[in-house]
Design a protein around this motif. Structure first.
Motif, PDB file in Angstrom:
ATOM      1  N   ALA A 277       3.376  -1.342   1.440  1.00  0.00           N
ATOM      2  CA  ALA A 277       3.059  -0.860   0.094  1.00  0.00           C
ATOM      3  C   ALA A 277       3.976  -1.545  -0.917  1.00  0.00           C
ATOM      4  O   ALA A 277       4.920  -2.246  -0.551  1.00  0.00           O
ATOM      5  CB  ALA A 277       3.225   0.650   0.034  1.00  0.00           C
ATOM      6  N   ALA A 278       3.694  -1.307  -2.188  1.00  0.00           N
ATOM      7  CA  ALA A 278       4.466  -1.993  -3.229  1.00  0.00           C
ATOM      8  C   ALA A 278       5.941  -1.627  -3.169  1.00  0.00           C
ATOM      9  O   ALA A 278       6.810  -2.428  -3.543  1.00  0.00           O
ATOM     10  CB  ALA A 278       3.893  -1.637  -4.602  1.00  0.00           C
ATOM     11  N   ASP A 279       6.261  -0.419  -2.671  1.00  0.00           N
ATOM     12  CA  ASP A 279       7.668  -0.018  -2.585  1.00  0.00           C
ATOM     13  C   ASP A 279       8.296  -0.383  -1.246  1.00  0.00           C
ATOM     14  O   ASP A 279       9.408   0.033  -0.955  1.00  0.00           O
ATOM     15  CB  ASP A 279       7.781   1.497  -2.817  1.00  0.00           C
ATOM     16  N   GLY A 280       7.579  -1.111  -0.417  1.00  0.00           N
ATOM     17  CA  GLY A 280       8.122  -1.559   0.863  1.00  0.00           C
ATOM     18  C   GLY A 280       7.798  -0.640   2.016  1.00  0.00           C
ATOM     19  O   GLY A 280       8.255  -0.882   3.143  1.00  0.00           O
ATOM     20  N   THR A 281       7.002   0.412   1.779  1.00  0.00           N
ATOM     21  CA  THR A 281       6.631   1.330   2.856  1.00  0.00           C
ATOM     22  C   THR A 281       5.643   0.659   3.803  1.00  0.00           C
ATOM     23  O   THR A 281       4.675   0.034   3.364  1.00  0.00           O
ATOM     24  CB  THR A 281       5.990   2.605   2.267  1.00  0.00           C
ATOM     25  N   PHE A 282       5.906   0.836   5.084  1.00  0.00           N
ATOM     26  CA  PHE A 282       5.051   0.205   6.094  1.00  0.00           C
ATOM     27  C   PHE A 282       3.647   0.821   6.066  1.00  0.00           C
ATOM     28  O   PHE A 282       3.487   2.042   5.980  1.00  0.00           O
ATOM     29  CB  PHE A 282       5.668   0.395   7.479  1.00  0.00           C
ATOM     30  N   ILE A 283       2.613  -0.028   6.157  1.00  0.00           N
ATOM     31  CA  ILE A 283       1.226   0.456   6.200  1.00  0.00           C
ATOM     32  C   ILE A 283       0.588   0.147   7.549  1.00  0.00           C
ATOM     33  O   ILE A 283       0.092   1.032   8.236  1.00  0.00           O
ATOM     34  CB  ILE A 283       0.400  -0.161   5.059  1.00  0.00           C
ATOM     35  N   ARG A 284       0.632  -1.111   7.945  1.00  0.00           N
ATOM     36  CA  ARG A 284      -0.001  -1.460   9.226  1.00  0.00           C
ATOM     37  C   ARG A 284       0.450  -2.852   9.657  1.00  0.00           C
ATOM     38  O   ARG A 284       1.043  -3.600   8.881  1.00  0.00           O
ATOM     39  CB  ARG A 284      -1.521  -1.443   9.118  1.00  0.00           C
ATOM     40  N   VAL A 285       0.101  -3.179  10.905  1.00  0.00           N
ATOM     41  CA  VAL A 285       0.344  -4.502  11.465  1.00  0.00           C
ATOM     42  C   VAL A 285      -0.996  -5.095  11.892  1.00  0.00           C
ATOM     43  O   VAL A 285      -1.786  -4.425  12.565  1.00  0.00           O
ATOM     44  CB  VAL A 285       1.302  -4.427  12.678  1.00  0.00           C
TER      45      VAL A 285
ATOM     46  N   GLU B 248      13.974  -4.709   6.287  1.00  0.00           N
ATOM     47  CA  GLU B 248      13.539  -3.881   7.406  1.00  0.00           C
ATOM     48  C   GLU B 248      12.704  -2.736   6.855  1.00  0.00           C
ATOM     49  O   GLU B 248      12.730  -2.439   5.657  1.00  0.00           O
ATOM     50  CB  GLU B 248      14.739  -3.345   8.184  1.00  0.00           C
ATOM     51  N   PHE B 249      11.934  -2.113   7.732  1.00  0.00           N
ATOM     52  CA  PHE B 249      11.048  -1.038   7.298  1.00  0.00           C
ATOM     53  C   PHE B 249      10.843  -0.080   8.467  1.00  0.00           C
ATOM     54  O   PHE B 249      11.137  -0.418   9.633  1.00  0.00           O
ATOM     55  CB  PHE B 249       9.709  -1.604   6.816  1.00  0.00           C
ATOM     56  N   ASP B 250      10.335   1.092   8.127  1.00  0.00           N
ATOM     57  CA  ASP B 250      10.114   2.119   9.142  1.00  0.00           C
ATOM     58  C   ASP B 250       8.712   1.954   9.731  1.00  0.00           C
ATOM     59  O   ASP B 250       7.714   2.060   9.017  1.00  0.00           O
ATOM     60  CB  ASP B 250      10.260   3.506   8.508  1.00  0.00           C
ATOM     61  N   ASN B 251       8.638   1.702  11.015  1.00  0.00           N
ATOM     62  CA  ASN B 251       7.369   1.481  11.708  1.00  0.00           C
ATOM     63  C   ASN B 251       7.189   2.585  12.748  1.00  0.00           C
ATOM     64  O   ASN B 251       7.766   2.531  13.829  1.00  0.00           O
ATOM     65  CB  ASN B 251       7.361   0.104  12.370  1.00  0.00           C
ATOM     66  N   ALA B 252       6.379   3.613  12.384  1.00  0.00           N
ATOM     67  CA  ALA B 252       6.092   4.733  13.287  1.00  0.00           C
ATOM     68  C   ALA B 252       7.369   5.379  13.800  1.00  0.00           C
ATOM     69  O   ALA B 252       7.528   5.655  14.988  1.00  0.00           O
ATOM     70  CB  ALA B 252       5.223   4.269  14.455  1.00  0.00           C
ATOM     71  N   GLY B 253       8.308   5.600  12.904  1.00  0.00           N
ATOM     72  CA  GLY B 253       9.547   6.268  13.259  1.00  0.00           C
ATOM     73  C   GLY B 253      10.626   5.370  13.798  1.00  0.00           C
ATOM     74  O   GLY B 253      11.738   5.825  14.042  1.00  0.00           O
ATOM     75  N   ALA B 254      10.327   4.094  13.962  1.00  0.00           N
ATOM     76  CA  ALA B 254      11.341   3.158  14.469  1.00  0.00           C
ATOM     77  C   ALA B 254      11.596   2.070  13.439  1.00  0.00           C
ATOM     78  O   ALA B 254      10.689   1.670  12.701  1.00  0.00           O
ATOM     79  CB  ALA B 254      10.862   2.529  15.785  1.00  0.00           C
TER      80      ALA B 254
ATOM     81  N   GLY C 144      -3.881  -6.942  -5.807  1.00  0.00           N
ATOM     82  CA  GLY C 144      -3.813  -6.407  -7.167  1.00  0.00           C
ATOM     83  C   GLY C 144      -3.039  -5.118  -7.278  1.00  0.00           C
ATOM     84  O   GLY C 144      -2.538  -4.778  -8.357  1.00  0.00           O
ATOM     85  N   GLU C 145      -2.927  -4.360  -6.187  1.00  0.00           N
ATOM     86  CA  GLU C 145      -2.174  -3.102  -6.216  1.00  0.00           C
ATOM     87  C   GLU C 145      -0.714  -3.283  -5.822  1.00  0.00           C
ATOM     88  O   GLU C 145       0.025  -2.302  -5.707  1.00  0.00           O
ATOM     89  CB  GLU C 145      -2.831  -2.085  -5.265  1.00  0.00           C
ATOM     90  N   GLY C 146      -0.332  -4.487  -5.566  1.00  0.00           N
ATOM     91  CA  GLY C 146       1.052  -4.760  -5.191  1.00  0.00           C
ATOM     92  C   GLY C 146       1.317  -4.634  -3.717  1.00  0.00           C
ATOM     93  O   GLY C 146       2.475  -4.727  -3.277  1.00  0.00           O
ATOM     94  N   HIS C 147       0.262  -4.434  -2.909  1.00  0.00           N
ATOM     95  CA  HIS C 147       0.458  -4.367  -1.451  1.00  0.00           C
ATOM     96  C   HIS C 147       0.867  -5.741  -0.940  1.00  0.00           C
ATOM     97  O   HIS C 147       0.264  -6.754  -1.291  1.00  0.00           O
ATOM     98  CB  HIS C 147      -0.835  -3.916  -0.762  1.00  0.00           C
TER      99      HIS C 147
END
Length: 690
Positions: free
Chosen positions: A140-148, A102-108, A122-125
């Motif tokens: 992101a490589a650490d599991g942080t949400f970027i976009r859908v 699971e991940f944080d998507n815009a606060g949810a 190449g950056e691990g995304h």
């Protein structure tokens, strides 16, 4: 001090031990194979062997449930654990780095729903094909949400389309390529901003001409109930360092189940091997696993190599950039190194990792010495290191002398070094006519340059000799009457260029001879054998191990006899005036063009390249047309038929030959059954008497 009796006992013990102790080869039996030029599966040493099997419990993440995808890059190993709705990230030591459920998507809080595809740039995304949620998620490589990247909406997409992304890949320009279930239009392309751009690489529609015919004559309602002719959809994708996309398609008996698409969507996959890159060939329609290979995944490798995973038989087929099959490994089964339902494959250096969906495990394969040598040879040649490649191929041949691709590899190295004649030898051993022609062309040019004066003098002498002989013969013939000069020996040659006069002379002037016709037939049989065995390599596609001179005779003499008997049998009922011996003579004389052409044609074939073989095949066509023309005139003259009746007679003769063959097969079949019946009675009586 040992006594003589003790020495004998110890010798017997050692002998028994040598008999009963299993050998190392028996413990590790090779299961590899490769296909020869003739389509025969030849045993080969194993190129890869299972080194390690990894379950979810071994990774400390619990059991994996129906994992669907595996991606390997320099940043790690990524597994789409579909049944558990998570992505597992491993490091290069194959230990767990991160589990993303699971991940944080815009606060949810947000989560995956049956993710079936994963990719990392190449950056691990991470790019996850979140199939159940009908979207692609970038993290992101650490599991942080970027976009859908949400479901696309475009006029290019048909209204009934149900978006279900199952695989995803990203090129260096950050363009996304998505395989969606049901997208038979091709691979879906998104720009770096996530906007849908269009489809690339649409498969061609494949249909049965008979089905097309029925569809054309059917009513509208019937056509609606029929299966539509639509392209097959892709089921997996991989991108190499140059931005070319490898794709696989689920299709039975496809000639090109693997494609290599350029950015324009054009398939540029080379297919210069003995057979197209399609896994197993010559598979039968029956058995426990019938039919052709069906690929579930493909992965790129170094040196232009790529490996495709056959989900039907669990085998991995590795090809070089030209489409030559290098080796095969894997299979279905429960033991280590086999799979139950292989779903994905990736390369980690020279090791291969295969994901099994049913067992939820990863199998790590390491190359054997045989596999490492092949890889070294291919990579060295790709890097321009010809000598190193040639040495590696030579070592491969020490382990597997039947590996024809190794001969081709050595030939390529020699060709780069300018050793044209030696390269020809190896290309011939590898049955590569294209490369052989290239080497021969260079060698021939070199010989012509070195011996130009002698060659020119020889040609001038040959021309002078031919002109002299021609003038001598013409002078001898001058002033003589036609019918007096042309004798029985010359009659076949005269008939060949003057068929109407020649066959008339043969029948009514008694210039024809049965023994000459049979002599022509025997010469044709001899020259046919010579042609099949000694024609130049570039035009000779006969398997040397299958050639048999006795068998060759039946392809010449048997058709001749069948034609004569069938024609005689038929024309006796159609008011034909020809006698059986006249039919034999006319048929035999008609074969003379083959005798005249075959020998020089065979010599010519040994000094040409593949590009120059058109004239060789033209000679075959000329010989056949010449023969048919002579046979037509001969049949017409012998039986005194009109042209129309002669054509009908010749066609009916072919039908009678078919009837004779059928009766012959039926007779021998019945004879075999009678012999078998009599033998059974004999054995029964013998049993009862004893």
């Amino acid at each position: 001090m040992l006594t003589k009796k003790t020495i004998i006992i110890w010798a017997l013990v050692l002998l028994m031990a040598s008999i009963y102790v299993p050998t190392a080869s028996a413990e590790a039996e090779d299961e590899g194979y490769n296909y020869s030029y003739w389509g025969e599966a030849a045993p080969a040493p194993d190129a890869y062997r299972a080194e390690r099997v990894i379950y979810g419990d071994d990774l400390g993440v619990g059991k994996m449930a129906a994992p669907q995808d595996l991606y390997i890059s320099d940043t790690g190993v990524y597994v789409a654990d579909t049944g558990n709705n998570r992505i597992i990230v491993l490091n290069n030591e194959l230990t767990t780095e991160l589990v993303i459920s699971e991940f944080d998507n815009a606060g949810a809080k947000d989560a995956f729903n049956k993710p079936e595809g994963v990719y990392a740039d190449g950056e691990g995304h991470l790019y996850v094909a979140d199939t159940g949620n009908k979207r692609v998620v970038e993290l992101a490589a650490d599991g942080t949400f970027i976009r859908v990247i949400a479901e696309p909406h475009s006029t290019l997409i048909r209204g009934s389309f149900q978006y279900a992304p199952i695989k995803v890949a990203v090129d260096k320009a950050q363009r996304l390529y998505v395989i969606s279930r049901g997208a038979y239009e091709g691979v879906m392309e998104f720009d770096s901003g996530g906007e849908f751009s269009g489809f690339v690489g649409t498969n061609r529609v494949k249909f049965n001409p008979l089905d097309l015919f029925w569809k054309r004559i059917s009513t509208k309602k019937q056509r609606e109930q029929m299966e539509q002719f639509i392209p097959l959809e892709f089921n997996n994708i991989a991108i190499d360092d140059d931005g070319f996309m490898y794709t696989t398609t689920v299709e039975e008996n496809a000639d090109r189940p693997i494609k290599k698409l350029n950015p324009s969507g054009v398939d540029i996959l080379r297919s210069e091997g003995y057979f197209p890159p399609k896994g197993d060939i010559g598979t039968v329609a029956t058995g426990s696993i019938p039919g052709s290979s069906i690929f579930a995944d493909v992965t790129q490798d170094v040196g232009g190599m790529y490996s495709a995973l056959d989900s039907k038989r669990g085998r991995i087929f590795t090809y070089d950039k030209d489409g030559n099959l290098l080796y095969m490994f894997g299979g279905l089964g429960a033991e280590q190194g086999k799979f139950r339902s292989p779903a994905a494959i990736g390369m980690m250096g020279e090791k291969a990792i295969v994901l099994d969906k049913d067992t939820g495990r990863l199998t790590v394969f390491a190359p054997t010495r045989y596999g490492s040598l092949i890889r070294d040879a291919v990579v060295s040649l790709d890097n321009g290191k010809s000598e190193e490649s040639s040495e590696a191929w030579s070592n491969v041949l020490k382990l597997n002398s039947n590996f024809e691709v190794a001969y081709i590899g050595i030939g390529k190295s020699l060709l780069k070094q300018g050793e044209n004649k030696e390269a020809m030898t190896y290309f011939k051993l590898g049955n590569n006519r294209t490369k052989y022609s290239e080497a021969f062309k260079r060698y021939r040019k070199q010989v012509v340059m070195d011996h130009f004066g002698m060659i020119l003098l020889s040609i001038a002498g040959a021309v002078a000799l031919v002109v002299g002989v021609f003038k001598f013969v013409r002078r001898r013939a001058a002033g003589s009457g036609y019918y007096e000069e042309i004798g029985v020996l010359k009659n076949p040659f005269y008939t060949m260029v003057h068929p109407f006069n020649g066959f008339w002379e043969m029948k009514f002037e008694k210039k024809g001879r049965v023994k000459i016709a049979l002599g022509i037939l025997l010469l044709l049989a001899l020259f046919t054998i010579i042609k099949r065995q000694y024609s130049g390599f570039v035009v000779n596609f006969n398997n040397p191990s299958a050639l048999n001179s006795i068998n060759e005779l039946k392809y010449v003499i048997l058709p001749f006899l069948l034609w004569c008997v069938a024609n005689w049998s038929l024309t006796t009922l159609m008011d034909g005036e020809g006698k059986f011996k006249e039919i034999v003579m006319a048929t035999g004389y008609s074969l003379l063009p083959f005798v005249i052409i075959y020998l020089p044609q065979t010599l010519y074939s040994n000094v040409i390249t593949g590009d120059e073989s058109s004239f060789y095949h033209l000679l075959d066509t000329i010989a056949i047309l010449w023969f048919i023309g002579l046979l037509f005139v001969g049949t017409m003259t012998v039986h005194q038929y009109s042209a129309g009746k002669t054509i009908v007679t010749m066609l009916l003769t072919l039908i009678v030959i078919g009837i004779l063959l059928f009766l012959g097969v039926l007779f021998f079949s019945m004879l075999q059954q009678m012999i078998s019946f009599v033998a059974s009675i004999y054995h029964e009586l013998s049993f009862r008497v004893h």
